[in-house]
Design an enzyme around this catalytic site. Sequence first.
Site, mmCIF file in Angstrom:
data_model
loop_
_atom_site.group_PDB
_atom_site.id
_atom_site.type_symbol
_atom_site.label_atom_id
_atom_site.label_comp_id
_atom_site.label_asym_id
_atom_site.label_seq_id
_atom_site.Cartn_x
_atom_site.Cartn_y
_atom_site.Cartn_z
ATOM 1 N N HIS A 20 12.263 -50.233 4.317
ATOM 2 C CA HIS A 20 11.030 -49.244 4.131
ATOM 3 C C HIS A 20 11.022 -48.193 5.439
ATOM 4 C CE1 HIS A 20 9.923 -52.260 0.855
ATOM 5 N NE2 HIS A 20 10.494 -53.187 1.652
HETATM 6 O O1 RIB Z 1 5.205 -53.332 1.717
HETATM 7 C C1 RIB Z 1 6.652 -53.228 3.117
HETATM 8 C C2 RIB Z 1 5.736 -52.308 4.032
HETATM 9 O O2 RIB Z 1 5.154 -53.338 4.915
HETATM 10 C C3 RIB Z 1 6.299 -52.219 6.018
HETATM 11 O O3 RIB Z 1 6.193 -51.621 6.464
HETATM 12 C C4 RIB Z 1 6.932 -53.568 5.859
HETATM 13 O O4 RIB Z 1 7.446 -53.711 7.532
HETATM 14 C C5 RIB Z 1 5.862 -54.531 6.476
HETATM 15 O O5 RIB Z 1 5.102 -54.204 6.989
#
Ligand code: RIB
Length: 311
Positions: free
Chosen positions: A241
Amino acid sequence: MTRKIIIDTDPGQDDAVAICLALASPELEVLGITCVAGNVPLPLTALNARKVCELAGRPDIKVFAGCDRPLERPLVTAEYVHGKTGLDGIELPAPTMPLQDTNAVEFIIQTLREHPAGSVTLCPLGPLTNIATALQRAPDIAPKIAEIVLMGGAYFEVGNVTPAAEFNIYVDPQAADIVFRSRVPLVVMPLDVTHRALTTRARIEAFRALGTRAGQAVASWTDFYERFDMEKYGSDGAPLHDPCVIAYLLQPALFTGRHVNVTVETGSELTLGMTVADWWYVTDRPANAMFMGQIDADGFYALLTERIARL
Ligand code: RIB
Ligand code: CA
């Protein structure tokens, strides 16, 4: 000319990869790393951020601790994804670099006041509590922010922590609502994009094959981190992500999306934290975010691997 950024983060293995990517990229000047409670409680995110800076050979980076809980909601964490430490996967030494005395929110406010308008970009990778608190405490900073490029939200991809909401927005929906209503130019990397950037076996082995400490760390973090998503989605790999935020700053052409209205649900228990994107312009709500939908995944991993190799 380098781009000045503040990374706001809750490391988290994917946050850690994003921080490494930023520190490996001379196009970016990281003015500071501000930590927030999210994946794990604040003491751990502030510890993990410093571990990552030292791994990247950057003990000079200023790391700040910010909010230890959401504006209104109780803190929800994600040890089930990131492990008890929040950075499971490889043993890293306790950091020797200090945590800054200044609170992260004060640092964000001071930095924006001290720099020319439009010269600093905020890069939130976790719940938006620090950013929203800074905007509430110092409304004068909003017009000074060049852009907020954040990882969070979901629309066509639906939620990952509830059927409707993505984790970063869900943890602090009130903070997200403040940010999305702030009129600051927003670029959003939702699950719609990050779920198309999976850590396949070949991509992880390419990190390991670098033969460097950073390459080994990134491979071990993604090895650990992907097990949960692979089990849940039955996919070949897990979505990486947060590095999407930094990759956008370096190569925006890797991403495509639409400038639409995105509004955060803050009332309904059923859909709390949902990012409602008016993708087909069916309302008169003004567009407030560049909401990304596609990514060149091969190009993303090529950039990531080439940069991690520099650490
Ligand atoms: O949903 C994904 C996000 O939530 C990313 O930033 C991961 O690190 C968590 O913080
Ligand atoms: Ca994160």
